[in-house]
Design a protein around this motif. Structure first.
Motif, PDB file in Angstrom:
ATOM      1  N   LYS A  48     -14.025 -19.234 -11.223  1.00 53.23           N
ATOM      2  CA  LYS A  48     -12.675 -19.983 -12.068  1.00 53.23           C
ATOM      3  C   LYS A  48     -11.740 -20.212 -11.242  1.00 53.23           C
ATOM      4  O   LYS A  48     -11.029 -21.280 -11.019  1.00 53.23           O
ATOM      5  CB  LYS A  48     -12.596 -19.173 -13.421  1.00 53.23           C
ATOM      6  N   SER A  49     -11.080 -18.957 -10.783  1.00 51.58           N
ATOM      7  CA  SER A  49      -9.870 -19.071 -10.037  1.00 51.58           C
ATOM      8  C   SER A  49     -10.003 -19.832  -8.700  1.00 51.58           C
ATOM      9  O   SER A  49      -9.229 -20.475  -8.152  1.00 51.58           O
ATOM     10  CB  SER A  49      -9.497 -17.512  -9.892  1.00 51.58           C
ATOM     11  N   THR A  50     -11.174 -19.521  -8.127  1.00 46.74           N
ATOM     12  CA  THR A  50     -11.251 -20.285  -6.969  1.00 46.74           C
ATOM     13  C   THR A  50     -11.585 -21.701  -6.882  1.00 46.74           C
ATOM     14  O   THR A  50     -10.984 -22.447  -6.114  1.00 46.74           O
ATOM     15  CB  THR A  50     -12.936 -19.902  -6.252  1.00 46.74           C
ATOM     16  N   LEU A  51     -12.246 -22.264  -8.038  1.00 44.82           N
ATOM     17  CA  LEU A  51     -11.991 -23.536  -8.252  1.00 44.82           C
ATOM     18  C   LEU A  51     -10.533 -24.147  -8.790  1.00 44.82           C
ATOM     19  O   LEU A  51     -10.271 -25.280  -8.024  1.00 44.82           O
ATOM     20  CB  LEU A  51     -13.090 -23.768  -9.506  1.00 44.82           C
ATOM     21  N   LEU A  52      -9.899 -23.426  -9.375  1.00 44.28           N
ATOM     22  CA  LEU A  52      -8.384 -23.930  -9.718  1.00 44.28           C
ATOM     23  C   LEU A  52      -7.793 -23.880  -8.479  1.00 44.28           C
ATOM     24  O   LEU A  52      -6.665 -24.697  -8.292  1.00 44.28           O
ATOM     25  CB  LEU A  52      -7.784 -22.576 -10.503  1.00 44.28           C
ATOM     26  N   GLY A  53      -7.817 -22.815  -7.385  1.00 48.96           N
ATOM     27  CA  GLY A  53      -7.032 -23.009  -6.110  1.00 48.96           C
ATOM     28  C   GLY A  53      -7.357 -24.214  -5.207  1.00 48.96           C
ATOM     29  O   GLY A  53      -6.507 -24.621  -4.458  1.00 48.96           O
ATOM     30  N   ILE A  54      -8.801 -24.443  -5.548  1.00 49.90           N
ATOM     31  CA  ILE A  54      -9.167 -25.687  -4.593  1.00 49.90           C
ATOM     32  C   ILE A  54      -8.604 -26.861  -5.119  1.00 49.90           C
ATOM     33  O   ILE A  54      -8.098 -27.682  -4.486  1.00 49.90           O
ATOM     34  CB  ILE A  54     -10.738 -25.823  -4.525  1.00 49.90           C
ATOM     35  N   ILE A  55      -8.623 -27.075  -6.784  1.00 51.74           N
ATOM     36  CA  ILE A  55      -8.146 -28.269  -7.250  1.00 51.74           C
ATOM     37  C   ILE A  55      -6.325 -28.388  -6.850  1.00 51.74           C
ATOM     38  O   ILE A  55      -5.857 -29.386  -6.669  1.00 51.74           O
ATOM     39  CB  ILE A  55      -8.212 -28.025  -8.653  1.00 51.74           C
ATOM     40  N   GLY A  56      -5.938 -26.963  -6.711  1.00 54.87           N
ATOM     41  CA  GLY A  56      -4.476 -27.295  -6.398  1.00 54.87           C
ATOM     42  C   GLY A  56      -4.061 -27.311  -5.160  1.00 54.87           C
ATOM     43  O   GLY A  56      -2.848 -27.011  -4.813  1.00 54.87           O
ATOM     44  N   GLY A  57      -4.964 -27.286  -4.137  1.00 56.09           N
ATOM     45  CA  GLY A  57      -4.457 -27.441  -2.727  1.00 56.09           C
ATOM     46  C   GLY A  57      -4.190 -26.002  -2.284  1.00 56.09           C
ATOM     47  O   GLY A  57      -3.703 -26.108  -1.016  1.00 56.09           O
ATOM     48  N   LEU A  58      -4.560 -25.023  -2.858  1.00 61.73           N
ATOM     49  CA  LEU A  58      -4.247 -23.465  -2.246  1.00 61.73           C
ATOM     50  C   LEU A  58      -5.279 -23.024  -1.651  1.00 61.73           C
ATOM     51  O   LEU A  58      -5.074 -22.321  -0.673  1.00 61.73           O
ATOM     52  CB  LEU A  58      -3.880 -22.788  -3.528  1.00 61.73           C
ATOM     53  N   ASP A  59      -6.300 -23.636  -1.570  1.00 61.59           N
ATOM     54  CA  ASP A  59      -7.630 -23.340  -0.636  1.00 61.59           C
ATOM     55  C   ASP A  59      -8.392 -24.618  -0.389  1.00 61.59           C
ATOM     56  O   ASP A  59      -8.004 -25.696  -1.030  1.00 61.59           O
ATOM     57  CB  ASP A  59      -8.377 -22.382  -1.408  1.00 61.59           C
ATOM     58  N   SER A  60      -9.087 -24.517   0.617  1.00 61.80           N
ATOM     59  CA  SER A  60     -10.068 -25.738   1.037  1.00 61.80           C
ATOM     60  C   SER A  60     -11.432 -25.536   0.745  1.00 61.80           C
ATOM     61  O   SER A  60     -11.937 -24.496   0.882  1.00 61.80           O
ATOM     62  CB  SER A  60      -9.821 -26.177   2.311  1.00 61.80           C
ATOM     63  N   PRO A  61     -12.155 -26.562   0.222  1.00 60.15           N
ATOM     64  CA  PRO A  61     -13.557 -26.599  -0.086  1.00 60.15           C
ATOM     65  C   PRO A  61     -14.235 -26.354   1.388  1.00 60.15           C
ATOM     66  O   PRO A  61     -13.972 -26.980   2.480  1.00 60.15           O
ATOM     67  CB  PRO A  61     -13.875 -27.765  -0.792  1.00 60.15           C
ATOM     68  N   THR A  62     -15.562 -25.521   1.135  1.00 60.04           N
ATOM     69  CA  THR A  62     -16.448 -25.680   2.489  1.00 60.04           C
ATOM     70  C   THR A  62     -16.923 -27.014   2.889  1.00 60.04           C
ATOM     71  O   THR A  62     -17.002 -27.555   3.926  1.00 60.04           O
ATOM     72  CB  THR A  62     -17.267 -24.363   2.365  1.00 60.04           C
ATOM     73  N   ASP A  63     -17.359 -27.728   1.447  1.00 63.65           N
ATOM     74  CA  ASP A  63     -17.890 -28.896   1.595  1.00 63.65           C
ATOM     75  C   ASP A  63     -17.455 -29.558   0.164  1.00 63.65           C
ATOM     76  O   ASP A  63     -17.216 -28.981  -0.486  1.00 63.65           O
ATOM     77  CB  ASP A  63     -19.311 -28.837   1.573  1.00 63.65           C
TER      78      ASP A  63
END
Length: 246
Positions: A48-63
């Motif tokens: 959940k938090s990983t997805l939220l961080g990627i949506i918010g540009g705090l982290d990048s997806p692997t793909d």
């Protein structure tokens, strides 16, 4: 046609932990539309938090790809992502993250003062937001002079300072008592009604999730369901039961 504020396609996130690879997200597809209030629920460790961080540009997806308000942020530089976060996204966290030496008014005005092209006068906007959230008598109070619910409402006002179309909240009521949590939820509903802001929140609180327009359930890094809010609480219990082997 409804306007998409979040569009995720095939989003994966792999984390390297020593010799092991943890698949935190496994091909997530989702679309969230303007003015929606969407809850993300699921067991601990479900992503959940990983997805939220990627949506918010705090982290990048692997793909995979992520678009925010029609802009593909997937391969942006950190400088570009900083601009997107400042212009398009407001963040609210469980532990408020207010600056303890600043007043409520100063905490809310700060993001506007740092904006490259501010659309508001910082303190005028801060007063407007705090009044909207029922804190018109707390302008000059510092965080240690406010209750938990009041601090969270200051944090919400700060997140809205630059008029972002998207508000992301990670366990926004997780550190609050029931009454304060209800006050914060009402504040979020007021924001959506008055500003048309799209709100996405991660929560373990089933009663909070049940009041969203739509609920997404993550299990093992995948979206298991996207249900209307009246079914959210029961679905969350079924997911927890399945994970526990019930």
């Amino acid at each position: 046609m409804r306007k998409s504020v979040i569009s995720a396609r095939g989003v994966t996130r792999n984390l390297n932990l020593g010799t092991h690879v943890v698949h935190a997200l496994r091909g997530v597809d989702l679309t969230i539309y303007a003015k929606e209030m969407v809850g993300i629920i699921g067991p601990s460790g479900s992503g959940k938090s990983t997805l939220l961080g990627i949506i918010g540009g705090l982290d990048s997806p692997t793909d995979g790809t992520i678009e925010i308000d029609g802009i593909d942020i997937t391969r942006m530089s950190e400088g570009q992502l900083t601009d997107i976060r400042n212009q398009k996204i407001g963040f609210v966290f469980q532990f408020f993250n207010l600056i303890p030496t600043l007043t409520a008014l100063e905490n809310v005005a700060l993001p506007i003062e740092f904006a490259q092209a501010p659309r508001h006068k910082p303190f005028n906007r801060a007063r407007e937001l705090l009044e909207m959230l029922g804190l018109g008598d707390r302008f000059d109070h510092r965080p240690n002079e406010l209750s938990g619910g009041q601090q969270q409402r200051v944090a919400i006002a700060r997140a809205l300072a630059n008029d972002p179309p998207l508000l992301l909240a990670d366990e926004p009521t997780g550190n609050l008592d029931t009454h304060s949590g209800e006050t914060v939820l009402q504040a979020l509903k007021t924001i959506r009604a008055e500003s048309g802001t799209t709100i996405v929140l991660v929560t373990h609180d089933h009663s909070l999730a049940s009041q969203m327009d739509r609920v997404l359930t993550l299990v093992d890094g995948k979206i298991a369901s996207g249900l209307a809010s009246e079914h959210a609480d029961g679905d969350a219990r079924r997911v927890e039961s399945a994970r526990a082997g019930g």
